[in-house]
Scaffold this motif. Sequence first.
Motif, PDB file in Angstrom:
ATOM      1  N   PRO A 117       1.376  -1.079   0.143  1.00  0.00           N
ATOM      2  CA  PRO A 117       0.359   0.368   0.119  1.00  0.00           C
ATOM      3  C   PRO A 117       0.867   1.622  -0.472  1.00  0.00           C
ATOM      4  CG  PRO A 117       0.023  -1.125   2.298  1.00  0.00           C
ATOM      5  CD  PRO A 117       1.140  -1.765   1.502  1.00  0.00           C
ATOM      6  N   ASP A 118       0.109   1.955  -0.208  1.00  0.00           N
ATOM      7  CA  ASP A 118       0.919   3.716  -0.295  1.00  0.00           C
ATOM      8  C   ASP A 118       0.441   4.083   0.712  1.00  0.00           C
ATOM      9  OD1 ASP A 118      -1.063   5.910  -0.586  1.00  0.00           O
ATOM     10  OD2 ASP A 118      -2.326   4.577  -1.925  1.00  0.00           O
ATOM     11  N   LEU A 119       1.860   5.052   1.159  1.00  0.00           N
ATOM     12  CA  LEU A 119       2.204   5.762   2.401  1.00  0.00           C
ATOM     13  C   LEU A 119       0.662   6.458   3.505  1.00  0.00           C
ATOM     14  CD1 LEU A 119       5.549   6.211   3.393  1.00  0.00           C
ATOM     15  CD2 LEU A 119       4.108   4.101   3.696  1.00  0.00           C
ATOM     16  N   GLY A 120       0.344   6.565   2.412  1.00  0.00           N
ATOM     17  CA  GLY A 120      -0.905   8.034   2.032  1.00  0.00           C
ATOM     18  C   GLY A 120      -2.172   7.217   2.300  1.00  0.00           C
ATOM     19  N   LEU A 121      -2.996   6.168   1.852  1.00  0.00           N
ATOM     20  CA  LEU A 121      -3.716   5.352   2.496  1.00  0.00           C
ATOM     21  C   LEU A 121      -3.378   4.632   3.728  1.00  0.00           C
ATOM     22  CD1 LEU A 121      -6.172   3.595   1.591  1.00  0.00           C
ATOM     23  CD2 LEU A 121      -4.172   2.065   0.384  1.00  0.00           C
ATOM     24  N   VAL A 122      -2.274   4.219   4.118  1.00  0.00           N
ATOM     25  CA  VAL A 122      -1.882   4.488   5.556  1.00  0.00           C
ATOM     26  C   VAL A 122      -2.358   4.898   6.425  1.00  0.00           C
ATOM     27  CG1 VAL A 122      -0.343   2.531   6.938  1.00  0.00           C
ATOM     28  CG2 VAL A 122      -0.188   2.162   4.788  1.00  0.00           C
ATOM     29  N   HIS A 123      -2.180   6.430   7.030  1.00  0.00           N
ATOM     30  CA  HIS A 123      -2.617   7.001   7.079  1.00  0.00           C
ATOM     31  C   HIS A 123      -4.627   7.247   7.240  1.00  0.00           C
ATOM     32  CE1 HIS A 123      -3.478  10.710   7.437  1.00  0.00           C
ATOM     33  NE2 HIS A 123      -1.980  11.390   8.698  1.00  0.00           N
ATOM     34  N   ASP A 124      -4.595   7.105   5.894  1.00  0.00           N
ATOM     35  CA  ASP A 124      -5.620   7.475   6.006  1.00  0.00           C
ATOM     36  C   ASP A 124      -6.742   6.476   6.511  1.00  0.00           C
ATOM     37  OD1 ASP A 124      -5.509  10.124   4.993  1.00  0.00           O
ATOM     38  OD2 ASP A 124      -6.106   9.253   2.747  1.00  0.00           O
ATOM     39  N   VAL A 125      -6.423   4.795   6.291  1.00  0.00           N
ATOM     40  CA  VAL A 125      -7.348   3.697   7.448  1.00  0.00           C
ATOM     41  C   VAL A 125      -7.180   4.203   7.986  1.00  0.00           C
ATOM     42  CG1 VAL A 125      -6.735   1.562   7.048  1.00  0.00           C
ATOM     43  CG2 VAL A 125      -7.116   2.520   4.761  1.00  0.00           C
ATOM     44  N   LEU A 126      -6.011   4.076   8.792  1.00  0.00           N
ATOM     45  CA  LEU A 126      -5.566   4.312  10.296  1.00  0.00           C
ATOM     46  C   LEU A 126      -6.984   5.241  10.870  1.00  0.00           C
ATOM     47  CD1 LEU A 126      -1.533   4.629  10.978  1.00  0.00           C
ATOM     48  CD2 LEU A 126      -3.910   2.660  11.407  1.00  0.00           C
ATOM     49  N   GLY A 127      -7.305   6.388  10.559  1.00  0.00           N
ATOM     50  CA  GLY A 127      -8.389   7.519  10.517  1.00  0.00           C
ATOM     51  C   GLY A 127      -9.786   6.407  10.149  1.00  0.00           C
ATOM     52  N   THR A 128      -9.890   5.703  10.055  1.00  0.00           N
ATOM     53  CA  THR A 128     -11.649   4.955  10.367  1.00  0.00           C
ATOM     54  C   THR A 128     -11.681   4.099  10.964  1.00  0.00           C
ATOM     55  OG1 THR A 128     -10.735   3.065   8.680  1.00  0.00           O
ATOM     56  CG2 THR A 128     -11.423   4.847   7.288  1.00  0.00           C
ATOM     57  N   LEU A 129     -10.625   3.495  12.484  1.00  0.00           N
ATOM     58  CA  LEU A 129     -10.706   2.458  12.768  1.00  0.00           C
ATOM     59  C   LEU A 129     -11.984   2.853  13.835  1.00  0.00           C
ATOM     60  CD1 LEU A 129      -6.887   2.779  14.747  1.00  0.00           C
ATOM     61  CD2 LEU A 129      -8.260   1.109  13.645  1.00  0.00           C
ATOM     62  N   SER A 130     -12.922   1.192  14.306  1.00  0.00           N
ATOM     63  CA  SER A 130     -14.127   2.590  14.917  1.00  0.00           C
ATOM     64  C   SER A 130     -14.979   0.758  14.824  1.00  0.00           C
ATOM     65  CB  SER A 130     -15.197   2.622  13.453  1.00  0.00           C
ATOM     66  OG  SER A 130     -15.730   1.821  12.543  1.00  0.00           O
ATOM     67  N   ALA A 131     -15.595   0.768  15.488  1.00  0.00           N
ATOM     68  CA  ALA A 131     -16.620  -0.742  16.073  1.00  0.00           C
ATOM     69  C   ALA A 131     -17.046  -1.106  14.195  1.00  0.00           C
ATOM     70  CB  ALA A 131     -17.766  -0.257  16.258  1.00  0.00           C
ATOM     71  N   GLY A 132     -17.279  -0.628  13.216  1.00  0.00           N
ATOM     72  CA  GLY A 132     -17.189  -1.124  11.927  1.00  0.00           C
ATOM     73  C   GLY A 132     -15.786  -1.480  11.309  1.00  0.00           C
ATOM     74  N   ASN A 133     -14.532  -0.503  11.435  1.00  0.00           N
ATOM     75  CA  ASN A 133     -13.192  -1.534  11.638  1.00  0.00           C
ATOM     76  C   ASN A 133     -12.704  -1.609  12.927  1.00  0.00           C
ATOM     77  OD1 ASN A 133     -11.067  -1.732  10.362  1.00  0.00           O
ATOM     78  ND2 ASN A 133     -10.442   0.110   9.438  1.00  0.00           N
ATOM     79  N   PRO A 134     -12.824  -2.796  13.299  1.00  0.00           N
ATOM     80  CA  PRO A 134     -11.595  -2.408  14.748  1.00  0.00           C
ATOM     81  C   PRO A 134     -10.503  -3.220  14.270  1.00  0.00           C
ATOM     82  CG  PRO A 134     -13.007  -4.866  14.288  1.00  0.00           C
ATOM     83  CD  PRO A 134     -13.148  -3.647  12.812  1.00  0.00           C
ATOM     84  N   PHE A 135      -9.585  -2.931  13.648  1.00  0.00           N
ATOM     85  CA  PHE A 135      -7.919  -2.904  13.248  1.00  0.00           C
ATOM     86  C   PHE A 135      -7.527  -3.253  11.875  1.00  0.00           C
ATOM     87  CE2 PHE A 135      -8.755  -7.200  11.584  1.00  0.00           C
ATOM     88  CZ  PHE A 135      -8.254  -7.491  10.627  1.00  0.00           C
ATOM     89  N   THR A 136      -6.609  -2.384  12.395  1.00  0.00           N
ATOM     90  CA  THR A 136      -5.376  -2.051  11.015  1.00  0.00           C
ATOM     91  C   THR A 136      -4.593  -2.771  11.332  1.00  0.00           C
ATOM     92  OG1 THR A 136      -6.461  -0.066  10.200  1.00  0.00           O
ATOM     93  CG2 THR A 136      -4.632  -0.079   9.760  1.00  0.00           C
TER      94      THR A 136
END
Length: 193
Positions: A117-136
């Motif tokens: 993955p590109d590092l920008g995607l990793v950065h943005d995905v980390l902001g989606t942590l929630s009950a619907g996305n319980p880990f990265t």
Amino acid sequence: MSVELTVWREAEPIPRERARIAYRTILAGTPGEPADPGLLALAKAFPEHATTYPDAVLVAMEPEEMDEISNRVFAEARSAGLVCYDPQRDLVHNLAPRGVYPELQLHTGDGMIVVDPDLGLVHDVLGTLSAGNPFTALVVFGSHFLQVSPGYELEYKEGLLRRTEVADLDAVRQAFDEYARGERGFLERFTWS
């Protein structure tokens, strides 16, 4: 209700805001045959799912197909040098910058898997942590991984499994960026058990 990915060519990495605008512009246009060979190849790889536009391909799928098909679309787009925008997750998959491990995989609790993955995607995905996305997690299978869950519990494994609590998302993002770049400064900054 179907979900979709939109793929097109960009000269440089773009932020999510610009990807959103490009996505809306593409949808407002008229379908047509793209001239770009990479877009044509991607459309041919997904004939039952692809709608072509002069400068893009829209890949639509049913929610139960999303994990399998989207992972294939990400890989095809990357190999053709194309940007991929996921409007459901509001994430853009750029070509660069990337980490030092070509075999690095990004895994999320909502089913997304991206190889290298590109590092920008990793950065943005980390902001989606929630009950619907319980880990990265960033994983180099057979070697090591770094994983975080909501509440910012970090787990790092390279031989031994280590755990720590991190105070905020910025610290988590910094640790993931260092890990992807092959740096290990995060091991010194936190107290691990």
